[in-house]
Write a protein that holds these residues in place. Structure first.
Motif, PDB file in Angstrom:
ATOM      1  N   VAL A  24       0.821  -1.211   0.000  1.00 54.69           N
ATOM      2  CA  VAL A  24       0.000   0.000   0.000  1.00 54.69           C
ATOM      3  C   VAL A  24       0.852   1.258   0.000  1.00 54.69           C
ATOM      4  N   ASN A  25       1.983   1.186   0.660  1.00 49.25           N
ATOM      5  CA  ASN A  25       2.882   2.350   0.663  1.00 49.25           C
ATOM      6  C   ASN A  25       3.347   2.700  -0.741  1.00 49.25           C
ATOM      7  N   GLU A  26       3.597   1.652  -1.553  1.00 49.14           N
ATOM      8  CA  GLU A  26       4.014   1.901  -2.931  1.00 49.14           C
ATOM      9  C   GLU A  26       2.882   2.497  -3.751  1.00 49.14           C
ATOM     10  N   LEU A  27       1.664   2.034  -3.489  1.00 45.58           N
ATOM     11  CA  LEU A  27       0.518   2.570  -4.228  1.00 45.58           C
ATOM     12  C   LEU A  27       0.299   4.047  -3.938  1.00 45.58           C
ATOM     13  N   ASN A  28       0.733   4.451  -2.752  1.00 41.30           N
ATOM     14  CA  ASN A  28       0.502   5.823  -2.307  1.00 41.30           C
ATOM     15  C   ASN A  28       1.532   6.792  -2.869  1.00 41.30           C
ATOM     16  N   LYS A  29       2.562   6.271  -3.511  1.00 41.99           N
ATOM     17  CA  LYS A  29       3.608   7.133  -4.048  1.00 41.99           C
ATOM     18  C   LYS A  29       3.208   7.692  -5.402  1.00 41.99           C
ATOM     19  N   ILE A  88       4.552  10.410  -8.835  1.00 41.42           N
ATOM     20  CA  ILE A  88       5.625  11.123  -9.524  1.00 41.42           C
ATOM     21  C   ILE A  88       5.286  12.600  -9.470  1.00 41.42           C
ATOM     22  N   GLU A  89       6.199  13.395  -8.913  1.00 42.06           N
ATOM     23  CA  GLU A  89       5.888  14.789  -8.627  1.00 42.06           C
ATOM     24  C   GLU A  89       5.576  15.602  -9.870  1.00 42.06           C
ATOM     25  N   ALA A  90       6.037  15.146 -11.040  1.00 41.53           N
ATOM     26  CA  ALA A  90       5.837  15.944 -12.248  1.00 41.53           C
ATOM     27  C   ALA A  90       4.353  16.178 -12.536  1.00 41.53           C
ATOM     28  N   ASP A  91       3.585  15.092 -12.622  1.00 42.76           N
ATOM     29  CA  ASP A  91       2.157  15.265 -12.912  1.00 42.76           C
ATOM     30  C   ASP A  91       1.253  14.646 -11.850  1.00 42.76           C
ATOM     31  N   LYS A  92       1.880  14.042 -10.820  1.00 42.76           N
ATOM     32  CA  LYS A  92       1.177  13.538  -9.636  1.00 42.76           C
ATOM     33  C   LYS A  92       0.124  12.457  -9.887  1.00 42.76           C
ATOM     34  N   PRO A  93       0.307  11.589 -10.864  1.00 46.61           N
ATOM     35  CA  PRO A  93      -0.676  10.499 -10.977  1.00 46.61           C
ATOM     36  C   PRO A  93      -0.319   9.345 -10.056  1.00 46.61           C
ATOM     37  N   TYR A  94      -1.373   8.641  -9.591  1.00 49.91           N
ATOM     38  CA  TYR A  94      -1.152   7.410  -8.821  1.00 49.91           C
ATOM     39  C   TYR A  94      -1.011   6.264  -9.835  1.00 49.91           C
ATOM     40  N   LEU A  95       0.148   6.177 -10.470  1.00 43.27           N
ATOM     41  CA  LEU A  95       0.324   5.244 -11.582  1.00 43.27           C
ATOM     42  C   LEU A  95       0.188   3.787 -11.151  1.00 43.27           C
ATOM     43  N   LYS A  96       0.840   3.407 -10.058  1.00 40.39           N
ATOM     44  CA  LYS A  96       0.804   2.008  -9.625  1.00 40.39           C
ATOM     45  C   LYS A  96      -0.602   1.605  -9.172  1.00 40.39           C
ATOM     46  N   LEU A  97      -1.259   2.503  -8.466  1.00 33.92           N
ATOM     47  CA  LEU A  97      -2.633   2.226  -8.028  1.00 33.92           C
ATOM     48  C   LEU A  97      -3.549   2.066  -9.231  1.00 33.92           C
ATOM     49  N   ASP A  98      -3.407   2.983 -10.195  1.00 35.96           N
ATOM     50  CA  ASP A  98      -4.272   2.931 -11.365  1.00 35.96           C
ATOM     51  C   ASP A  98      -4.031   1.667 -12.177  1.00 35.96           C
ATOM     52  N   GLN A  99      -2.764   1.278 -12.336  1.00 34.56           N
ATOM     53  CA  GLN A  99      -2.457   0.086 -13.122  1.00 34.56           C
ATOM     54  C   GLN A  99      -2.987  -1.180 -12.447  1.00 34.56           C
TER      55      GLN A  99
END
Length: 852
Positions: free
Chosen positions: A793-798, A800-811
């Protein structure tokens, strides 16, 4: 005082009588049992009678008692009409009537067997050949089709009315698939609950023995072949005019309700396509017309019947009630020849007279008809030729001449009947009691000891005063029919049906029913999720408008976008449609009320109603009342508008949500744990997971500032009905890591993805499997569950500051969505593969022959 008012009520009623009336004896006095009924009506009072009528209407609506009226914009699922005043016949008179009905059933059975057998009536000149070979109900492919019973006519119904001589006259015969017995049963249930006072001090014959006798007869026929019978009830589908009755009787008798596409002929037998595989059918009780039964030998374009059915009947491998070809007995011209046929076959005169009938195919009779055309009623001999009766006295001279020419061009197609004044009966119409013409439909079933008559019937009164018309297609009113006596009915010994317990255990689920149960659950859940999220969004909008800051509306925009994604709105709340966010209410209202757009609340409820009606034999009355509530709420939601108070809409959505929860509770508490229940659960869980994933992907697509994210986390918890659980665990401290942990992984929260996937896997495991190995659906769930369990869950919460998407959660959510979609496709391919696209069959359902 009461006696005076009773006399006043009777005198008032008698003053309206213009013909013979049911309440009058031959000497003009009031029949005792009718006098007792009026005493009961007087005790109730006119105002209370109006209230009771409304109760009847409410009960009819709650129970889903409908009758489909063709050619009407709102004809489908029209409420059944029931008069609070019953129709009374004394037991001794009914015994005499029953003898006449039994005689007529025997006679018609002999005519049928002769027409498809030796044809003695034709050879000896008793019956003209045109009435057999030009009869639209006579089918040559049925010549060698015989049931393994003495009587070929297994069920029979007769429409009767009391004639001027005080006797019951037979008006019409119903022989191919008689309808009305289910409505008769429902009428009794409703009247006994709402008008109990009227039954005081009298004994009313029961209806249930009639159905038990019919069941016993079928089991006796097949006792030597098999102890366990698979009996199906063949319907044309939800658009048929009497579909309610067909589903009602299938449920009442414990038979499987099927449509033609649910059956198939293979290896000389009829088989039911069920999710367990093909299951042999022993008995088919058909409610479709003769010509639609077998597209291979009868009507080639039929999708209502079973190709090859007649050959299976020839082989003696299935019993069809009634056999195809019996509609020939409904030809009106036969009435003119029944007296002579009765003398020929039975050596008896008819006990019950028919209306005087002249067939225009005979020269002498035709000359009489043409000379007295202005006095007669003209009909088509073949009932399948749509032609409403013509009253000669209502025609102009020019119209009479045109009718004469029509008769002369095709004389064998026409019959004339004497216009007779029949009796009237008390009816509660427009808030008062008045005489209305009435007719009763009596029902008979063949048994090893002869034809048995139902101790009651379906009485219908005319919707128009002084006019003898009682078809439900034209607004006829039904009445409960009481066969009454001063002595209690002798309780019959309980009939034991062989193999019944085993038969019940082996009851199967047709593929079509399985599909409709699955989609009932999916549309119910789709409606639940969308309405719940709309409530959350409307609350947020109202709070923002009244107490919030106009600068902090980002969470509102995200909630609105989520609404569009849930409902799949084409021109919804998107970045390209910025102006929609300025005044969101019009689009919100459209997402609720536009029933022409797929995915809206009202559209989903309509789809839910279609699916649940298709399997209405599966639901009890308590469940159906909740379904009725949901349908009524849908009508309210269709009428909302932009000027309406948002609180009214929220209240309607809250009521909808409550009723859906009630529906789920009733399903959980009342449905047996069979394959139908688990398919329902699978449908509900599939839709729930897909909807929850859609919400989470939309709400947590990108990281937002703390205030906005807090609002979104609270909305996500509310949409999962987990806000209370979260506060108990974490108080009011909203942290993304904790929220995701609860919504994704917490096995104690019944809406978490982990819990839902486990529940889905358990429901799938209860369904029939092709092998012991994992199937594609189970593999997909295992992949989704494993991926979820291995997540950090900690990884899902991270982000990328550039555009701030929750990429891992979304994938991860996207992967789970794909896996669960695989489950849905697998279910459809494995269990629903026997179903086909339902064709428009309105033209095939114009059931003139069985018109109520």
């Amino acid at each position: 005082m009461v006696t005076e008012t009773i006399h006043s009520l009777l005198d008032s009623y008698k003053s309206q009588i213009s013909s013979y009336d049911e309440i009058l004896a031959s000497d003009g006095s009031i029949k005792p049992y009718w006098k007792n009924l009026f005493i009961g009506l007087e005790k109730i009072g006119n105002l209370e009678l109006k209230n009771r009528l409304q109760e009847i209407k409410n009960k009819i609506r709650e129970n889903g008692v409908t009758y489909n009226v063709y050619q009407e914009p709102k004809g489908l699922n029209s409420p059944w009409k029931l008069d609070p005043i019953p129709f009374l016949i004394e037991q001794k008179e009914w015994e005499s009537i029953s003898k006449g009905l039994q005689q007529r059933a025997v006679l018609l059975d002999l005519i049928y067997r002769d027409a498809y057998g030796d044809k003695r009536l034709l050879k000896e000149g008793i019956l003209p050949p045109e009435l057999v070979f030009e009869n639209t109900g006579f089918f040559r492919p049925c010549l060698d089709v015989k049931l393994p019973t003495e009587n070929q006519l297994m069920t029979y119904a007769a429409d009767m009315a009391r004639g001027p001589d005080g006797r019951m006259w037979v008006l019409d015969n119903r022989t191919q698939a008689p309808s009305g017995s289910g409505y008769t049963l429902e009428n009794r249930v409703i009247i006994s609950k709402i008008m109990p006072e009227l039954a005081e001090d009298v004994y009313i014959s029961r209806l249930s023995p009639f159905f038990t006798q019919a069941q016993q007869s079928m089991f006796k026929v097949f006792r030597e072949k098999s102890e366990h019978l698979n009996i199906v009830y063949l319907t044309a589908g939800p658009n048929n005019e009497t579909y309610f009755e067909q589903a009602y009787l299938a449920s009442y008798l414990g038979y499987t309700l099927v449509q033609g596409d649910d059956l198939i002929v293979k290896n000389g037998y009829v088989w039911l396509k069920s999710i367990e595989g093909l299951q042999r059918v022993d008995v088919i009780i058909r409610r479709i017309d003769d010509e639609w039964c077998d597209p291979l030998e009868l009507r080639s374009g039929s999708r209502l019947g079973v190709a090859g059915l007649l050959q299976v009947m020839r082989n003696g491998n299935v019993l069809v009630i009634n056999p195809p070809g019996t509609s020939m007995l409904e030809n009106s011209a036969l009435n003119a020849f029944l007296p002579s046929i009765s003398r020929h076959f039975l050596g008896e005169e008819l006990i019950l007279p028919s209306v005087a009938t002249w067939w225009c195919g005979q020269e002498k009779e035709r000359a009489y008809v043409l000379e007295h055309l202005h006095e007669l009623i003209i009909k088509k001999a073949n009932r399948k030729q749509v032609f409403r009766s013509v009253y000669g006295r209502q025609l102009t001279h020019q119209q009479l001449q045109e009718l004469k020419q029509q008769i002369l061009q095709n004389p064998t197609e026409y019959v004339a009947q004497q216009e007779t004044s029949f009796s009237t009966t008390p009816a509660f119409v427009e808030d008062h009691i008045e005489p209305r013409y009435a007719a009763i439909r009596a029902f008979l079933t063949a048994t090893p000891t002869g034809y048995q008559v139902m101790q009651g019937g379906l009485t219908r009164s005319s919707p128009i005063k002084d006019k003898f018309t009682f078809s439900n297609q034209y607004g006829g009113l039904s009445k409960d029919t009481w066969i009454i006596s001063d002595e209690a009915e002798v309780i019959r010994e309980r009939i034991k049906l062989p193999g019944l317990l085993s038969q019940k255990a082996q009851s199967s689920l047709p593929s079509r029913s399985a599909e409709n149960l699955y989609w009932t659950a999916r549309y119910a859940e789709r409606t639940m999720v969308a309405s719940s999220f709309l409530i959350i969004t409307l609350n947020a909008l109202n709070f923002q408008r009244n107490f919030g800051s106009t600068n902090k509306t980002e969470h509102i925009e995200i909630l609105l976008k989520t609404v569009s994604r849930l409902i799949r709105m084409e021109n919804g709340f998107t970045d390209e449609n910025k102006e929609a966010f300025e005044n969101p209410y019009p689009l919100i209202y459209e997402s609720i009320a536009n029933d022409n757009q797929r995915g809206t609340i009202t559209s989903s409820i309509q789809s839910y109603m279609k699916a649940i009606i298709a399997v209405r034999d599966r639901w009890n009355q308590v469940t159906w009342r909740t379904v009725d509530n949901i349908e009524n709420i849908n009508q309210r939601l269709k009428n909302i508008h932009t000027r309406q108070n948002p609180n009214d809409i929220q209240n309607a959505l809250n009521t909808l949500q409550n009723n859906l929860f009630t529906f789920y509770g009733l399903v959980n508490e009342t449905l047996p744990r069979n394959h139908g229940y688990y398919l329902f659960e699978v449908g509900k869980l599939v839709e729930r997971i897909l909807s929850k994933v859609t919400i989470l992907r939309s709400i947590f697509s990108t990281k937002t500032e703390q205030f906005v994210e807090t609002e979104l986390m609270e909305a996500a918890l509310m949409s999962h009905f987990a806000l209370v659980n979260y506060r108990l665990a974490y108080k009011s401290n909203f942290e993304m890591e904790y929220v995701l942990d609860m919504l994704l992984l917490d096995q104690q929260v019944p809406t978490s993805l982990s819990y839902l996937l486990k529940a889905l896997n358990e429901a799938l495991s209860k369904l029939p499997q092709n092998s012991e190995r994992l199937n594609e659906a189970q593999k997909a769930i295992l992949q989704a569950s494993t991926q979820l369990q291995l997540v950090d869950v900690n990884e899902l919460n991270k982000v990328i500051e550039a555009d701030k998407p929750y990429l891992k959660l979304d994938q991860m959510l996207l992967d789970i969505y794909g896996h669960v979609s695989t489950v849905s496709n697998f279910i459809a391919n494995l269990y629903f593969k026997h179903t086909f696209t339902q064709h428009s069959i309105t033209d095939t359902l114009m059931d003139v022959d069985n018109d109520l």
